[in-house]
Design an enzyme around this catalytic site. Structure first.
Site, mmCIF file in Angstrom:
data_model
loop_
_atom_site.group_PDB
_atom_site.id
_atom_site.type_symbol
_atom_site.label_atom_id
_atom_site.label_comp_id
_atom_site.label_asym_id
_atom_site.label_seq_id
_atom_site.Cartn_x
_atom_site.Cartn_y
_atom_site.Cartn_z
ATOM 1 N N LYS A 143 -3.118 7.804 -3.074
ATOM 2 C CA LYS A 143 -2.168 8.829 -3.509
ATOM 3 C C LYS A 143 -1.488 8.439 -4.821
ATOM 4 C CE LYS A 143 -1.234 10.511 1.162
ATOM 5 N NZ LYS A 143 -0.178 10.976 2.072
ATOM 6 N N ARG B 275 -0.701 0.632 4.208
ATOM 7 C CA ARG B 275 0.619 1.269 4.090
ATOM 8 C C ARG B 275 1.753 0.250 4.225
ATOM 9 N NH1 ARG B 275 -1.039 6.709 7.377
ATOM 10 N NH2 ARG B 275 -1.425 8.048 5.572
ATOM 11 N N GLU C 153 -12.984 17.411 5.135
ATOM 12 C CA GLU C 153 -12.319 16.851 3.951
ATOM 13 C C GLU C 153 -13.335 16.318 2.943
ATOM 14 O OE1 GLU C 153 -8.175 15.787 6.302
ATOM 15 O OE2 GLU C 153 -9.275 14.155 5.356
ATOM 16 N N HIS D 261 -4.170 8.537 2.124
ATOM 17 C CA HIS D 261 -4.443 9.518 3.182
ATOM 18 C C HIS D 261 -5.766 9.134 3.828
ATOM 19 C CE1 HIS D 261 -5.292 13.279 5.258
ATOM 20 N NE2 HIS D 261 -6.520 13.173 4.762
ATOM 21 N N THR E 54 1.532 6.348 9.543
ATOM 22 C CA THR E 54 2.026 7.232 8.470
ATOM 23 C C THR E 54 3.328 6.713 7.878
ATOM 24 O OG1 THR E 54 1.036 9.116 9.613
ATOM 25 C CG2 THR E 54 2.700 9.627 7.957
ATOM 26 N N TYR F 33 -3.917 20.506 2.455
ATOM 27 C CA TYR F 33 -2.929 20.227 3.501
ATOM 28 C C TYR F 33 -2.513 21.500 4.251
ATOM 29 C CZ TYR F 33 -2.183 15.316 2.232
ATOM 30 O OH TYR F 33 -2.324 13.972 2.036
ATOM 31 N N ASN G 17 3.200 7.457 0.810
ATOM 32 C CA ASN G 17 2.642 6.462 1.733
ATOM 33 C C ASN G 17 1.258 5.946 1.335
ATOM 34 O OD1 ASN G 17 1.303 8.774 2.425
ATOM 35 N ND2 ASN G 17 1.643 8.610 4.620
ATOM 36 N N PHE H 11 8.136 19.421 5.614
ATOM 37 C CA PHE H 11 7.854 18.553 4.468
ATOM 38 C C PHE H 11 6.732 19.080 3.569
ATOM 39 C CE2 PHE H 11 5.546 16.837 8.179
ATOM 40 C CZ PHE H 11 4.234 16.858 7.712
#
Ligand code: CMP
Length: 139
Positions: free
Chosen positions: A11, A99, A123, A112, A88, A51, A109, A59
């Site tokens: 990310k 993480r 995905e 993914h 998470t 998402y 975080n 969120f």
């Protein structure tokens, strides 16, 4: 037996910390093989579509804002990733997980990962054409 493939996204927080290589190394040193990879700056439409399952969560807007804040690195991995990635919320992530070591908090975080084989397939198809995912013929 079919090859188990899953996805990982490094990310924007982890990309900006310049730890792409360190995260690749976590996968490789745990025996996972990278069979596709690319850097991509998601559009808002792409992040919202990716998402969509979370669209009613409180969120969601912050998650989309964060995911479009900078480029990500998307990869397809052979074999399981969830244990290496960690929980998470990095406060709950086990020692030695990605993480635990690289995430800032539940929102930023670091990575993914797909939560099931069915979602992994969806995905992978979201980000890659079939010809961009390779069979590692040597090694
Ligand atoms: P990820 O594995 O990418 O899946 C959904 C993301 O939503 C999650 O990681 C977090 O980055 C983000 N998120 C933000 N807040 C929460 C929360 N309270 N619970 C779960 N996910 C959250």
């Amino acid at each position: 037996m079919a090859i188990e493939r899953t996805i990982s996204i490094i990310k924007p927080d982890a990309v900006s910390k310049n730890v792409i290589g360190k995260i690749y190394d976590r996968f490789e040193s745990n025996g996972l093989k990278i069979v596709a990879a690319k850097m991509k700056h998601l559009t808002r439409e792409e992040a919202e579509a990716f998402y969509a399952v979370h669209k009613d969560r409180p969120f969601f807007n912050d998650l989309v804002d964060f995911m479009v804040s900078g480029p990500v690195v998307v990869m397809v991995l052979e074999a399981k990733n969830r244990e290496i990635m960690g929980a998470t919320n990095p406060e709950n992530a086990a020692e030695g997980t990605i993480r635990k070591d690289f995430a800032n908090n539940t929102s930023e975080n670091a990575v993914h990962g797909s939560d099931s084989l069915e979602n992994a397939k969806i995905e992978i198809d979201f980000f890659f054409n079939p010809e961009e995912v390779y069979v590692r013929t040597i090694g």
